[in-house]
Design a protein around this motif. Structure first.
Motif, PDB file in Angstrom:
ATOM      1  N   THR A  43      35.442  39.207  55.157  1.00 35.31           N
ATOM      2  CA  THR A  43      36.416  40.269  54.894  1.00 35.31           C
ATOM      3  C   THR A  43      37.791  39.691  54.593  1.00 35.31           C
ATOM      4  O   THR A  43      38.475  40.129  53.658  1.00 35.31           O
ATOM      5  CB  THR A  43      36.495  41.217  56.112  1.00 35.31           C
ATOM      6  N   ILE A  44      38.205  38.692  55.355  1.00 34.91           N
ATOM      7  CA  ILE A  44      39.497  38.046  55.115  1.00 34.91           C
ATOM      8  C   ILE A  44      39.499  37.345  53.758  1.00 34.91           C
ATOM      9  O   ILE A  44      40.467  37.434  52.998  1.00 34.91           O
ATOM     10  CB  ILE A  44      39.822  37.062  56.254  1.00 34.91           C
ATOM     11  N   TRP A  45      38.428  36.668  53.419  1.00 34.03           N
ATOM     12  CA  TRP A  45      38.336  35.973  52.144  1.00 34.03           C
ATOM     13  C   TRP A  45      38.438  36.963  50.986  1.00 34.03           C
ATOM     14  O   TRP A  45      39.135  36.713  50.003  1.00 34.03           O
ATOM     15  CB  TRP A  45      37.023  35.184  52.089  1.00 34.03           C
ATOM     16  N   ARG A  46      37.742  38.106  51.100  1.00 35.00           N
ATOM     17  CA  ARG A  46      37.802  39.122  50.040  1.00 35.00           C
ATOM     18  C   ARG A  46      39.204  39.697  49.893  1.00 35.00           C
ATOM     19  O   ARG A  46      39.680  39.929  48.775  1.00 35.00           O
ATOM     20  CB  ARG A  46      36.814  40.247  50.323  1.00 35.00           C
ATOM     21  N   ALA A  47      39.885  39.944  51.015  1.00 34.85           N
ATOM     22  CA  ALA A  47      41.237  40.495  50.954  1.00 34.85           C
ATOM     23  C   ALA A  47      42.187  39.496  50.298  1.00 34.85           C
ATOM     24  O   ALA A  47      43.031  39.885  49.471  1.00 34.85           O
ATOM     25  CB  ALA A  47      41.715  40.850  52.359  1.00 34.85           C
ATOM     26  N   ARG A  48      42.070  38.224  50.635  1.00 40.11           N
ATOM     27  CA  ARG A  48      42.925  37.212  50.004  1.00 40.11           C
ATOM     28  C   ARG A  48      42.647  37.114  48.510  1.00 40.11           C
ATOM     29  O   ARG A  48      43.573  36.999  47.700  1.00 40.11           O
ATOM     30  CB  ARG A  48      42.696  35.856  50.667  1.00 40.11           C
ATOM     31  N   ARG A  49      41.371  37.158  48.131  1.00 40.32           N
ATOM     32  CA  ARG A  49      41.008  37.072  46.713  1.00 40.32           C
ATOM     33  C   ARG A  49      41.552  38.280  45.950  1.00 40.32           C
ATOM     34  O   ARG A  49      42.086  38.147  44.851  1.00 40.32           O
ATOM     35  CB  ARG A  49      39.488  36.986  46.574  1.00 40.32           C
ATOM     36  N   GLN A  50      41.433  39.466  46.568  1.00 43.61           N
ATOM     37  CA  GLN A  50      41.936  40.674  45.921  1.00 43.61           C
ATOM     38  C   GLN A  50      43.456  40.616  45.774  1.00 43.61           C
ATOM     39  O   GLN A  50      44.003  41.011  44.740  1.00 43.61           O
ATOM     40  CB  GLN A  50      41.531  41.896  46.739  1.00 43.61           C
ATOM     41  N   THR A  51      44.149  40.104  46.774  1.00 44.07           N
ATOM     42  CA  THR A  51      45.602  39.972  46.703  1.00 44.07           C
ATOM     43  C   THR A  51      46.006  38.995  45.612  1.00 44.07           C
ATOM     44  O   THR A  51      46.947  39.250  44.847  1.00 44.07           O
ATOM     45  CB  THR A  51      46.158  39.508  48.060  1.00 44.07           C
ATOM     46  N   ARG A  52      45.317  37.873  45.524  1.00 46.55           N
ATOM     47  CA  ARG A  52      45.618  36.904  44.465  1.00 46.55           C
ATOM     48  C   ARG A  52      45.418  37.512  43.085  1.00 46.55           C
ATOM     49  O   ARG A  52      46.241  37.312  42.181  1.00 46.55           O
ATOM     50  CB  ARG A  52      44.717  35.675  44.613  1.00 46.55           C
ATOM     51  N   ARG A  53      44.330  38.245  42.908  1.00 46.00           N
ATOM     52  CA  ARG A  53      44.080  38.878  41.611  1.00 46.00           C
ATOM     53  C   ARG A  53      45.184  39.869  41.262  1.00 46.00           C
ATOM     54  O   ARG A  53      45.632  39.940  40.110  1.00 46.00           O
ATOM     55  CB  ARG A  53      42.729  39.600  41.625  1.00 46.00           C
ATOM     56  N   PHE A  54      45.611  40.652  42.248  1.00 44.70           N
ATOM     57  CA  PHE A  54      46.666  41.629  42.010  1.00 44.70           C
ATOM     58  C   PHE A  54      47.943  40.941  41.548  1.00 44.70           C
ATOM     59  O   PHE A  54      48.566  41.343  40.558  1.00 44.70           O
ATOM     60  CB  PHE A  54      46.915  42.439  43.284  1.00 44.70           C
ATOM     61  N   PHE A  55      48.360  39.895  42.262  1.00 48.50           N
ATOM     62  CA  PHE A  55      49.591  39.206  41.883  1.00 48.50           C
ATOM     63  C   PHE A  55      49.446  38.456  40.566  1.00 48.50           C
ATOM     64  O   PHE A  55      50.395  38.351  39.798  1.00 48.50           O
ATOM     65  CB  PHE A  55      50.045  38.258  43.001  1.00 48.50           C
TER      66      PHE A  55
END
Length: 115
Positions: free
Chosen positions: A23-35
């Motif tokens: 879950t943490i890995w997915r949230a970090r990946r999603q945040t990186r994609r957004f930025f």
């Protein structure tokens, strides 16, 4: 009995830890994609994705201070030196003198009354 404890360990400790990590890995990946999308969209107007729009945008003047720096009074301080004397016999018979000054009051207190 050892196998049963091993299965309990796996189901109640290892699997929840792995789920939290995923879950943490997915949230970090999603945040990186957004930025990354934001950076790419900002750089697309200037032709290069590495440039930012900061260079193209006109600078706005900084807000002025609300209080004018010329408002107020300058207070000059003067250091007063006081002398202390000691006898040659040491600290047993020594007397010190401290000069006490009166407090200077320059403003009278006034209560603000509400209407």
């Amino acid at each position: 009995m050892g196998t049963f404890l091993f299965l309990l360990f796996v189901f109640f400790i290892v699997i929840p830890i792995i789920r939290v990590m995923i879950t943490i890995w997915r949230a970090r990946r999603q945040t990186r994609r957004f930025f990354d999308q934001f950076r790419n969209a900002a750089g697309a107007g200037s032709g290069s994705s590495s440039q930012t729009r900061q260079n193209d945008a006109p600078r706005q003047p900084k807000a002025k201070k609300k209080i004018d720096p010329t408002v107020g009074e300058y207070v000059a301080f003067e250091e007063i030196k006081s002398e202390t004397t000691q006898t040659a016999g040491g600290t047993a018979g020594a007397k010190t003198y401290t000069e006490v000054e009166q407090q200077i009051v320059d403003v009278e207190w006034e209560d603000i009354k509400q209407k």
